[in-house]
Design a protein around this motif. Sequence first.
Motif, PDB file in Angstrom:
ATOM      1  N   ASP A 127      11.661   3.238  -0.433  1.00 12.47           N
ATOM      2  CA  ASP A 127      10.568   3.562  -1.347  1.00 12.47           C
ATOM      3  C   ASP A 127       9.688   4.664  -0.760  1.00 12.47           C
ATOM      4  O   ASP A 127       9.205   5.532  -1.480  1.00 12.47           O
ATOM      5  CB  ASP A 127       9.698   2.318  -1.596  1.00 12.47           C
ATOM      6  CG  ASP A 127      10.487   1.180  -2.206  1.00 12.47           C
ATOM      7  OD1 ASP A 127      11.126   1.407  -3.243  1.00 12.47           O
ATOM      8  OD2 ASP A 127      10.463   0.062  -1.652  1.00 12.47           O
ATOM      9  N   TRP A 142       5.658  -5.454   7.368  1.00  5.85           N
ATOM     10  CA  TRP A 142       6.544  -4.512   6.666  1.00  5.85           C
ATOM     11  C   TRP A 142       7.961  -4.700   7.222  1.00  5.85           C
ATOM     12  O   TRP A 142       8.480  -3.870   7.961  1.00  5.85           O
ATOM     13  CB  TRP A 142       6.059  -3.076   6.864  1.00  5.85           C
ATOM     14  CG  TRP A 142       4.612  -2.895   6.545  1.00  5.85           C
ATOM     15  CD1 TRP A 142       3.572  -2.971   7.418  1.00  5.85           C
ATOM     16  CD2 TRP A 142       4.029  -2.646   5.265  1.00  5.85           C
ATOM     17  NE1 TRP A 142       2.384  -2.773   6.762  1.00  5.85           N
ATOM     18  CE2 TRP A 142       2.623  -2.571   5.442  1.00  5.85           C
ATOM     19  CE3 TRP A 142       4.550  -2.468   3.978  1.00  5.85           C
ATOM     20  CZ2 TRP A 142       1.749  -2.335   4.395  1.00  5.85           C
ATOM     21  CZ3 TRP A 142       3.681  -2.230   2.933  1.00  5.85           C
ATOM     22  CH2 TRP A 142       2.300  -2.164   3.143  1.00  5.85           C
ATOM     23  N   GLN A 189       4.174  -7.989  -1.291  1.00  9.84           N
ATOM     24  CA  GLN A 189       4.359  -6.559  -1.517  1.00  9.84           C
ATOM     25  C   GLN A 189       4.860  -5.856  -0.263  1.00  9.84           C
ATOM     26  O   GLN A 189       5.699  -4.952  -0.332  1.00  9.84           O
ATOM     27  CB  GLN A 189       3.042  -5.929  -1.985  1.00  9.84           C
ATOM     28  CG  GLN A 189       2.633  -6.327  -3.395  1.00  9.84           C
ATOM     29  CD  GLN A 189       3.664  -5.931  -4.421  1.00  9.84           C
ATOM     30  OE1 GLN A 189       4.450  -6.769  -4.865  1.00  9.84           O
ATOM     31  NE2 GLN A 189       3.693  -4.680  -4.783  1.00  9.84           N
ATOM     32  N   LYS A 190       4.340  -6.270   0.892  1.00 12.17           N
ATOM     33  CA  LYS A 190       4.801  -5.705   2.162  1.00 12.17           C
ATOM     34  C   LYS A 190       6.291  -5.960   2.350  1.00 12.17           C
ATOM     35  O   LYS A 190       7.054  -5.078   2.752  1.00 12.17           O
ATOM     36  CB  LYS A 190       4.029  -6.312   3.328  1.00 12.17           C
ATOM     37  CG  LYS A 190       2.603  -5.834   3.484  1.00 12.17           C
ATOM     38  CD  LYS A 190       1.966  -6.486   4.698  1.00 12.17           C
ATOM     39  CE  LYS A 190       0.532  -6.042   4.901  1.00 12.17           C
ATOM     40  NZ  LYS A 190      -0.076  -6.686   6.092  1.00 12.17           N
ATOM     41  N   ASN A 218       1.250   1.721  -2.086  1.00 14.51           N
ATOM     42  CA  ASN A 218       1.847   0.419  -2.388  1.00 14.51           C
ATOM     43  C   ASN A 218       1.009  -0.380  -3.385  1.00 14.51           C
ATOM     44  O   ASN A 218       1.243  -1.552  -3.586  1.00 14.51           O
ATOM     45  CB  ASN A 218       2.000  -0.391  -1.086  1.00 14.51           C
ATOM     46  CG  ASN A 218       3.011  -1.493  -1.219  1.00 14.51           C
ATOM     47  OD1 ASN A 218       4.053  -1.308  -1.809  1.00 14.51           O
ATOM     48  ND2 ASN A 218       2.698  -2.667  -0.694  1.00 14.51           N
ATOM     49  N   THR A 265       8.413  -3.734   0.041  1.00 17.14           N
ATOM     50  CA  THR A 265       8.366  -2.280   0.232  1.00 17.14           C
ATOM     51  C   THR A 265       9.347  -1.849   1.330  1.00 17.14           C
ATOM     52  O   THR A 265       9.328  -2.377   2.434  1.00 17.14           O
ATOM     53  CB  THR A 265       6.948  -1.826   0.619  1.00 17.14           C
ATOM     54  OG1 THR A 265       6.038  -2.248  -0.398  1.00 17.14           O
ATOM     55  CG2 THR A 265       6.883  -0.320   0.758  1.00 17.14           C
ATOM     56  N   ARG A 266      10.189  -0.878   0.997  1.00 17.94           N
ATOM     57  CA  ARG A 266      11.221  -0.425   1.935  1.00 17.94           C
ATOM     58  C   ARG A 266      10.826   0.929   2.526  1.00 17.94           C
ATOM     59  O   ARG A 266      10.676   1.906   1.803  1.00 17.94           O
ATOM     60  CB  ARG A 266      12.559  -0.340   1.215  1.00 17.94           C
ATOM     61  CG  ARG A 266      13.074  -1.702   0.736  1.00 17.94           C
ATOM     62  CD  ARG A 266      14.095  -1.591  -0.365  1.00 17.94           C
ATOM     63  NE  ARG A 266      13.513  -1.004  -1.563  1.00 17.94           N
ATOM     64  CZ  ARG A 266      14.138  -0.933  -2.746  1.00 17.94           C
ATOM     65  NH1 ARG A 266      15.360  -1.402  -2.870  1.00 17.94           N
ATOM     66  NH2 ARG A 266      13.540  -0.385  -3.793  1.00 17.94           N
ATOM     67  N   LYS A 306      10.171   8.857  -5.128  1.00 14.88           N
ATOM     68  CA  LYS A 306       9.962   8.335  -3.774  1.00 14.88           C
ATOM     69  C   LYS A 306       8.806   9.079  -3.103  1.00 14.88           C
ATOM     70  O   LYS A 306       8.558  10.247  -3.389  1.00 14.88           O
ATOM     71  CB  LYS A 306      11.229   8.492  -2.932  1.00 14.88           C
ATOM     72  CG  LYS A 306      12.425   7.687  -3.436  1.00 14.88           C
ATOM     73  CD  LYS A 306      13.612   7.859  -2.508  1.00 14.88           C
ATOM     74  CE  LYS A 306      14.863   7.192  -3.058  1.00 14.88           C
ATOM     75  NZ  LYS A 306      14.712   5.733  -3.143  1.00 14.88           N
TER      76      LYS A 306
END
Length: 214
Positions: free
Chosen positions: A139, A118, A91-92, A213, A95-96, A171
């Motif tokens: 995101d 990240w 997930q990290k 997240n 994620t943007r 967002k």
Amino acid sequence: MKSIIENLLTFFIALTGLIGGLIWGMNSNWEPEPMIVTIVSFLEIISFIIIKSSKNNTDSNNTPPVNNSNSFTFVVNNEKEITNSEYEDRQKALTRLLFVDDNYTEFKIISILKKAGWINTKAVKDITDLDDSKVIEADIIFVDINGVGTTLFKDQGLGLASALKKKYPSKKIILYSAETTGDRFHKALKEVDSCLSKNAEPFQFINLIESYNK
């Protein structure tokens, strides 16, 4: 597959023998031969049922136990099971994050986030076009209150954050600043998803990101 067919064939032969033995016995006043055929066929059917039931119980007992430990597993897009730690790492990576900060090269949280997993963390000095590809891809967007958005808005980062939230409501937009004074009643402060001090501890940035997240 072969063993299943053989078992079914044996069962139907025994069933046929049982039915045939009963008809034969009733027509011959139950002479020894039809009685023997009937009894043998009946015992074969009973044996088949008992063996089948025993096999099902064995298979049930051999079923792997459910994982009730704290190490949860997930199946993602029909792929192999992964642990909760692996899921969080994935997930990290997906994620943007985008930081809009005119002094981002001196902002250590960006490198800290990358080291923490990240990896899709980017930074720009300013946004001059709300349709910028970096904005579209992000995101979660962190916007510094001062020194950015100057070409588009007279109230700088506040105006930029407000415009980004209106254009991209899905967002997460987060305002941050090192200043302790300023317009505390600006509409952008209510429109964005959160506000944070630029001097906040790294774990505060991480906790905020993780909250969005999940």
